[in-house]
Design an enzyme around this catalytic site. Structure first.
Site, short mmCIF file in Angstrom:
data_model
loop_
_atom_site.label_atom_id
_atom_site.label_comp_id
_atom_site.label_asym_id
_atom_site.label_seq_id
_atom_site.Cartn_x
_atom_site.Cartn_y
_atom_site.Cartn_z
N ASP B 316 0.83 -1.22 0.00
CA ASP B 316 0.00 0.00 0.00
C ASP B 316 0.86 1.26 0.00
O ASP B 316 0.37 2.36 -0.23
CB ASP B 316 -0.97 0.00 1.20
N ASP B 336 6.74 -7.25 -2.58
CA ASP B 336 5.35 -7.63 -2.32
C ASP B 336 4.97 -8.63 -3.39
O ASP B 336 5.17 -8.39 -4.58
CB ASP B 336 4.44 -6.40 -2.37
N ALA B 371 8.37 -13.31 -0.66
CA ALA B 371 9.56 -12.84 0.07
C ALA B 371 10.47 -14.00 0.46
O ALA B 371 11.69 -13.88 0.43
CB ALA B 371 9.13 -12.06 1.31
N ASP B 388 5.92 -6.00 6.95
CA ASP B 388 4.51 -5.62 7.08
C ASP B 388 3.63 -6.64 6.35
O ASP B 388 2.85 -6.30 5.48
CB ASP B 388 4.32 -4.21 6.49
#
Lengths: 559, 531
Positions: B316, B336, B371, B388
């Site tokens: 985001d 991401d 990841a 995150d």
């Protein structure tokens, strides 16, 4: 049995050329070397002169885990002058794996329970191969975590849904009680020791007890044992039969109670504990094969069809030395000059067709007994009766290359995915262990053909063209994944005609197995069929033993 | 009601033989008034849809409604004016216009949703659609009046048509908020109302048959085509927004997309908006600054070197916003898995405003990969790692919280590097929270667990981790250049984060391992209590 008639129906259909497919994806039946292997059936081993002779200390025939473990051990013992001859183009036997752009994947054996502390040789191998990072102060092994089977390990499909673990939750309390009772029986065997302090079931199995109480288990089938112990629940029966099909390719009727209990009790260290955690890799046990192969370098020769092995007179041979006196049957001109004390091995290379010979002090035959009979001179005459008691389970294994994952609605995908109402064992997901959870993957489907007698099973395999095999695979998998077909980009099938030795009642404690373990002239034997159970640990232990015995003989030789 | 006399020119035009009477007596005339009522209702619903949608996605409902109503009324005028240029059979043109309204109006809400999600020029799309619908609707009444004028005298015509028009408006304005939006949602309402228009057109081919050319097969064929499209739209409306989702989230959905990895939904309330991944709230625009300041600044305050930053998850761009406040950051790498997420972060105007256009920063490199897989091959070191990820609600996400994952991460962490991990609520899911802490410790890291209060989430947990002891928290200071920009943290607030109250005290838990993802099981059981 329903199962048998269903698959027999398939066999009949594929035999009579019924139309299945065509399928929109390509694929092939792997196992071309099968035809080369069948050359041995024709009696033409000595028709041609040997083009060149080599001399080495040891020849290892067979590049499966037993042969590779022999080579690894010979290196350890300082006997580095050896050659390993393998029929197939790839090493590993039933432990070999394949590789695509997406992932490595197994073609057969695909996991290894972490060994008990007593199995020092195997622990050493795992340490060298990087699966064990270190040993703690108390000696316990610290495993590389990402080589332990990633959670979730198993799931089971029934009632239209996937469920965690292989123990379904939809069974009655009575049945669950029966399962608990079975676990107690297993725990009792885990705790049991014979007067020498040996466990009943331990890996490698030769270190287990031969107490009459244990031997008695081998006299009956698992079915009979369950009858005697009043295990009647279909659920318990399914669980135990699944284990037998998975590890041995046999049904409860075909498995001795010794082998049936071995599966459960050998993996539990102390009563009440969970089974040992599993090590696994995307390519299955192909990872350990690669480790072995890396050590070998050019001493491993693949694509070598060994056509003959001839034990020669050996002054120090203490074995039964069968066939020693009939040693003069090699063609004139191929005989070495002067007295020769050892083994001659002749092999044809698939690459150039040339027949080459090796003269060695020792040989290790690391293949199955039914092959030994065909290539070791006089072996059939000496031990044919014993060898014929070795029976091998045929398997069908398929690798499905997928462009994307099937849609999941219930318990998420695990490493091992079992379909309760399927005829196979389900599938393992190659990318599970590497942590790739999205996009393309490879599923490996396993199907022991235990509904047949072994020879019928092999006939069935031979009668199956690719379309028929794909039909068998999809019919099973589509029970759980109706959206599978459009996701397949390639489907390859492996026909394992002799995938596993069958631990039928009486085999383990019978005389045939013991007899075939003995060396034959200067030929040592190393293969899982000598244990009666086709496990990595057994192959490895036989390989190590054979190499050690050769080293001992060498030492005796030196004054 | 008098049935009006036939009109000879229309009769001839319609291909009827001479001498045969032409009558609109195939149905009672009041059915035509019902037509007017439906048309009027539909027209108003399109206007309300556009106004509502604009205020959903852009906020400021006074401005949005005012502009939409203004443009719409103006377009009605254009339509009325254009009707004067139409010669030939008004009946045929009327049916054609109805079909056009059905198609454009029926698809207006989904088209605007898509425009909002994928295009920068949402305003242009909005006013184009509003003007087009308004113009078409503006054509309807004049045409209908021309059709009816032969059958009614002018006084009756005007009074009845306009009366039904206004009744339709009332009906629409009542139905829209009371039934249509709550029961159907915006997208389905749009399709359903379009379908009504299309049915009017189809019915028109029957009702106005005497006034139409002989062969109406083509018109009817098109009508069926439009009806088919709209019915398909109604069935497939969940592709745009899911009504169940709106009920679940309690707010209108302004963006929804199912990517290969997850369901991404943005909802909008009066003044705020919210992002959900697989139904779990990722941020609420009103208090996300608390979460992201707490995620980023403690690590930056504890770190010695902060030139090279790695962000795992966080597509985001809100963590990036906090990171790019530091002028000493030379590079930021964001990993991401989901391109749809970073497209949203870099493309959705609402989000670009909120993340201060972080994706436009030249220091940023974006990588779309899992990841865990990416870490396997990374060959450089990072001074700061901000993690995150979504909460560990599945095994596929849970693996990103395992010792295996953190050991891989250690390989690319600079010797003095600092890691910050978001790790669910220490109050609602304490075992999950402490499990993450324990797992980091098991991977060989020192840890400093802390928490912040984020009203939309509740008490939220984080943990700092580093290879070496970073000393006492009281020595950590916010960078002065950055402190002045923050809304939540100051230096004493920073210290306070690390003071955990009694109800969040440490619990003895197992670490989360590759071969035993206990965290996923903890998480599932703990959050089940609150759902």
């Amino acid at each position: 049995m329903l199962k048998a008639s269903a698959i027999a129906g398939t066999a009949a259909c594929s035999g009579c050329g019924s139309r299945v497919g065509p399928f929109s994806f390509p694929g092939a039946i792997i196992g071309a070397a099968r035809d080369r292997g069948h050359e041995l059936r024709g009696d033409r081993r000595l028709d041609e002169p040997v083009a060149e002779w080599h001399t080495v200390d040891v020849v290892i025939v067979g590049g499966g885990v037993a042969g590779l473990a022999s080579a690894w051990t010979l290196d350890k013992l300082g006997l580095r002058d050896f050659v390993l001859l393998e029929l197939e183009e790839a090493l590993g036997g039933t432990s070999r794996g394949g590789r695509s752009d997406v992932s490595a994947y197994p073609w057969g054996a695909h996991y290894l329970p972490t060994p008990m502390p007593e199995n020092i040789e195997l622990l050493r191998l795992l340490h060298e191969a990087g699966a064990i990072e270190q040993f703690d102060a108390d000696g316990s092994a610290v495993y590389a975590e990402e080589q332990l089977c990633r959670d979730p390990e198993e799931r089971l499909f029934y009632d239209g849904q996937w469920h965690e673990d292989l123990l379904p939750s939809d069974v009655s309390d009575r049945e669950r009680g029966e399962w608990d009772r079975f676990r107690i029986e297993v725990d009792a065997w885990v705790a049991w020791r014979d007067p020498q302090g040996r466990r009943a079931f331990v890996l490698p199995s030769d270190r287990g007890s031969d107490d009459p109480k244990v031997a008695a288990l081998d006299a009956i089938s698992m079915t009979e044992w369950m009858e005697q112990r009043r295990f009647h629940s279909p659920f318990v029966r399914w669980e135990i039969e699944y284990a037998c099909r998975d590890d041995y390719g046999t049904t409860l009727d075909q498995t001795s109670a010794w082998a049936g209990l071995f599966y459960f009790a050998s993996r539990i260290r102390n009563p009440g504990e969970s089974p040992q955690p599993l090590l696994t890799w995307p390519e299955g046990n192909g990872r350990l094969v690669r480790f072995f192969a890396d050590q070998l370098g050019n001493r491993a020769r693949t694509g070598m069809l060994v056509t003959a092995m001839r034990p020669a007179k050996s002054a120090t041979s203490g074995g039964n030395g069968g066939g020693v006196d009939e040693a003069a049957s090699l063609k004139p001109g191929s005989m070495p000059e002067g007295p020769f004390d050892g083994v001659e091995v002749v092999a044809r290379s698939a690459a150039d067709g040339i027949l080459r010979g090796w003269r060695a002090r020792h040989a290790i035959f690391a293949g199955p007994q039914f092959i030994a009979r065909r290539i070791i001179e006089n072996y059939d005459r000496e031990r044919g009766d014993a060898v014929r008691q070795f029976t091998y389970a045929p398997w069908l294994v398929a690798n499905l290359h997928l462009r994307d994952r099937p849609v999941e609605h219930s318990f998420p995908v695990a490493w091992d995915n079992v379909i309760r109402d399927g005829q196979g064992l389900g599938y393992v997901v190659a990318t599970h262990q590497s942590g790739r959870d999205h996009g393309p993957t490879v599923l490996t489907y396993y199907r022991p053909l235990c509904e047949f007698t072994p020879s019928e099973g092999r006939e069935w395999l031979e009668s199956c063209d690719w379309n028929a095999c794909v039909d068998v695979v999809l019919r099973d998998l589509e029970i759980a994944h109706s959206d599978l077909r459009p996701l397949i980009v390639r489907l390859d099938v492996m026909h394992w005609g002799h995938a596993m030795i069958r631990p039928v009642p009486g085999f383990r404690f019978g005389t045939a197995r013991a007899r075939c373990q003995e060396r034959f002239g200067n030929i040592q034997f190393a293969h899982t069929d000598l244990s009666g159970i086709a496990l990595f640990e057994e192959a490895f232990a036989h390989g190590c033993r054979a190499a050690r015995e050769i080293a001992d003989q060498q030492r005796e030789r030196v004054p | 009601m008098a049935i009006v006399q036939p009109v000879q020119p229309a009769l001839e035009q319609a291909g009827w033989g001479k001498g045969e009477p032409l009558r609109l007596d195939r149905a009672p005339l009041f059915l035509l008034y019902i037509n007017v009522l439906i048309i009027a209702s539909c027209g108003l619903v399109y206007e309300l849809l556009a106004g509502t949608l604009a205020s959903y996605v852009l906020g400021d409902s006074v401005t949005q409604f005012s502009l939409v109503i203004g443009f719409y009324l103006f377009a009605l005028g254009i339509g009325a004016w254009l009707s004067g240029f139409i010669v030939g059979s008004p009946a045929r043109v009327f049916v054609e216009v109805e079909l056009a309204v059905a198609l454009v109006g029926g698809c207006s809400a989904p088209v605007l949703f898509l425009a909002f999600g994928y295009l920068r020029g949402f305003h242009f799309a909005l006013f184009s659609v509003v003007t087009l619908i308004g113009t078409l609707v503006g054509l309807e009444l004049p045409l209908l009046m021309r059709i009816l004028k032969e059958h009614l005298d002018f006084r009756d015509l005007v009074s009845r048509v306009l009366a039904f028009d206004y009744i339709g408006a009332l009906a629409a304005s009542l139905l829209f908020p009371l039934f249509l939006v709550p029961q159907l949602g915006l997208v389905r309402t749009s399709f359903v109302v379009g379908l009504l228009n299309a049915l009017v057109a189809l019915w028109g081919t029957h009702l106005l048959r005497p006034l139409l050319p002989r062969r109406v097969g083509g018109l009817q064929g098109r009508a069926f085509l439009v009806i088919g499209l709209l019915v398909a739209g109604i069935i497939k409306a969940d592709l745009f927004t899911d009504l169940a989702e709106e009920q679940q989230f309690g707010n209108p959905v302004v963006f929804a997309r199912t990517s290969q990895y997850q369901r991404i939904v943005v909802t909008r309330s009066e003044s705020d908006f919210h992002l959900f991944l697989n139904g779990n709230l990722q941020f609420h625009s009103a208090d996300e600054y608390r979460y992201h300041e707490a995620l980023v600044h403690p690590a930056f305050s504890a770190a010695i070197d902060r030139r090279h930053v790695l962000v795992l998850g966080g597509g985001d761009g809100l963590a990036l916003r906090e990171i790019f406040r530091y002028p000493d950051v030379e590079s930021a790498t964001l990993v991401d898995i989901d391109p749809a997420m970073t497209e949203l972060g870099s493309g959705l105007p609402l989000l670009r405003t909120l993340n201060a256009d972080a994706f436009g920063d030249r220091r940023l490199r974006v990588i779309h990969e899992d990841a865990l897989i990416w870490l396997e091959q990374v060959d450089r070191k990072y001074d700061l790692v901000i993690i995150d990820f979504p909460d560990p609600s599945s095994f596929a996400v849970g693996k990103l919280y395992t010792t295996t994952f953190y050991r891989r991460l250690l390989r690319c962490l600079a010797p003095d590097g600092v890691v910050a991990v978001q790790c669910t609520s220490p109050l609602s899911a304490p075992r999950s929270f402490w499990c993450v802490v324990k797992t980091l410790e098991n991977a060989g890291l020192h840890t400093w667990p802390y928490r912040a209060s984020v009203p939309s989430f509740g008490e939220w947990g984080f943990v700092l981790a580093a290879r070496r002891d970073l000393g006492t928290v009281s020595n950590w200071r916010l960078d002065e250049r950055v402190a002045s920009q923050l809304k939540f943290l100051d230096n004493s607030g920073l210290q306070g984060l690390f003071e955990l109250p009694l109800d969040m005290r440490r619990l003895e838990v197992e670490p989360n391992r590759w071969n035993n993802q206990i965290l996923v099981r903890y998480y599932e059981s703990e959050w089940a209590r609150w759902k």
